[in-house]
Write a protein that holds these residues in place. Structure first.
Motif, PDB file in Angstrom:
ATOM      1  N   PRO A   4     -41.645 -11.793   1.229  1.00 31.68           N
ATOM      2  CA  PRO A   4     -41.014 -11.491   2.512  1.00 31.68           C
ATOM      3  C   PRO A   4     -42.055 -11.060   3.537  1.00 31.68           C
ATOM      4  O   PRO A   4     -43.174 -10.664   3.193  1.00 31.68           O
ATOM      5  N   ASP A   5     -41.672 -11.131   4.793  1.00 35.52           N
ATOM      6  CA  ASP A   5     -42.531 -10.696   5.886  1.00 35.52           C
ATOM      7  C   ASP A   5     -42.306  -9.200   6.101  1.00 35.52           C
ATOM      8  O   ASP A   5     -41.222  -8.791   6.516  1.00 35.52           O
ATOM      9  N   ASN A  86     -30.579 -10.774   6.569  1.00 35.55           N
ATOM     10  CA  ASN A  86     -31.950 -11.275   6.521  1.00 35.55           C
ATOM     11  C   ASN A  86     -33.045 -10.238   6.686  1.00 35.55           C
ATOM     12  O   ASN A  86     -34.217 -10.554   6.497  1.00 35.55           O
ATOM     13  N   THR A  87     -32.682  -9.006   7.078  1.00 35.25           N
ATOM     14  CA  THR A  87     -33.701  -8.029   7.433  1.00 35.25           C
ATOM     15  C   THR A  87     -33.254  -6.616   7.112  1.00 35.25           C
ATOM     16  O   THR A  87     -32.070  -6.299   7.166  1.00 35.25           O
ATOM     17  N   GLU A  88     -34.238  -5.771   6.809  1.00 37.62           N
ATOM     18  CA  GLU A  88     -34.038  -4.323   6.734  1.00 37.62           C
ATOM     19  C   GLU A  88     -35.106  -3.667   7.600  1.00 37.62           C
ATOM     20  O   GLU A  88     -36.264  -4.092   7.599  1.00 37.62           O
ATOM     21  N   VAL A  89     -34.718  -2.638   8.338  1.00 39.98           N
ATOM     22  CA  VAL A  89     -35.658  -1.796   9.069  1.00 39.98           C
ATOM     23  C   VAL A  89     -35.541  -0.401   8.479  1.00 39.98           C
ATOM     24  O   VAL A  89     -34.441   0.141   8.363  1.00 39.98           O
ATOM     25  N   SER A 110     -36.029 -18.217  -0.777  1.00 45.64           N
ATOM     26  CA  SER A 110     -34.941 -18.745  -1.605  1.00 45.64           C
ATOM     27  C   SER A 110     -34.605 -17.704  -2.680  1.00 45.64           C
ATOM     28  O   SER A 110     -35.317 -16.723  -2.859  1.00 45.64           O
ATOM     29  N   GLU A 111     -33.536 -17.938  -3.404  1.00 46.99           N
ATOM     30  CA  GLU A 111     -33.097 -16.987  -4.425  1.00 46.99           C
ATOM     31  C   GLU A 111     -34.103 -16.839  -5.566  1.00 46.99           C
ATOM     32  O   GLU A 111     -34.055 -15.854  -6.299  1.00 46.99           O
ATOM     33  N   VAL A 165     -29.015  -5.092  -3.256  1.00 46.01           N
ATOM     34  CA  VAL A 165     -30.440  -4.830  -3.078  1.00 46.01           C
ATOM     35  C   VAL A 165     -31.212  -6.072  -3.528  1.00 46.01           C
ATOM     36  O   VAL A 165     -30.796  -6.772  -4.454  1.00 46.01           O
ATOM     37  N   ARG A 166     -32.329  -6.333  -2.858  1.00 47.63           N
ATOM     38  CA  ARG A 166     -33.248  -7.393  -3.292  1.00 47.63           C
ATOM     39  C   ARG A 166     -34.571  -6.751  -3.670  1.00 47.63           C
ATOM     40  O   ARG A 166     -35.127  -5.957  -2.910  1.00 47.63           O
TER      41      ARG A 166
END
Length: 187
Positions: A4-5, A86-89, A110-111, A165-166
């Motif tokens: 992830p970025d 798509n995002t968490e801050v 992707s998964e 959670v990812r």
């Protein structure tokens, strides 16, 4: 495996009081299209959601939700995560008055690039609903929190609430895999 970025956010130092905290959170929610807030403060846990039409933040302790619950205030906040598909801050306290923030974006992954996990949350009994939140209790101790969901409880004495959670994997130089980063996705 793709990653992830993950970036530091430079404008967290603009947060100087509770109104500027709300403004900052709402601006980030709009920028990244975020839906939920989970904050940890000295005096409790705070859930929130951003209204779809204008990204106005509503929290579990607001006067028109459950005023007896913990309020979102800068003076007691320790860390806060706002998150969506798509995002968490994440915003966290550094020292007595300083704040840092970072974003994790994974809309291009992707998964196969992460491990999904559904974490079980406290709450076996729905007590009351108010303004899009459900006050839930758990056990004889009377532990309570209000999640930004309505009508989610189907059975008695079950734990239907899940925090999605990812976890992202990395490998060290010897090939050993480890979770190096995690983010909240959904409730």
């Amino acid at each position: 495996m793709n990653k992830p970025d993950c970036k530091l956010i430079e404008d967290a130092q603009d947060i100087i009081d509770t109104p500027s905290l709300y403004n900052w959170l709402q601006a980030k929610a709009k920028q990244y299209e975020l839906q939920y807030l989970l904050a940890h403060a000295e005096d409790g846990v705070i859930w929130g959601h951003f209204r779809e039409q204008n990204y106005q933040l509503v929290t579990s302790g607001d006067d028109d939700v459950f005023p007896q619950l913990t309020k979102l205030r800068l003076c007691t906040l320790q860390q806060c995560r706002i998150f969506g598909k798509n995002t968490e801050v994440m915003l966290w306290k550094v020292g007595q008055y300083d704040w840092k923030a970072r974003s994790i974006e994974d809309k291009y992954l992707s998964e196969e690039d992460y491990i999904p996990e559904d974490q079980i949350l406290w709450g076996t009994k729905a007590e009351k609903e108010s303004n899009g939140f459900t006050l839930v209790s758990d056990g004889s101790q009377g532990l309570k929190h209000a999640v930004p969901l309505s009508g989610s409880f189907k059975g008695k004495d079950s734990r239907p609430l899940r925090l999605k959670v990812r976890h992202y994997i990395d490998y060290d130089e010897s090939g050993v895999a480890r979770i190096y980063l995690s983010r909240l996705v959904d409730l």
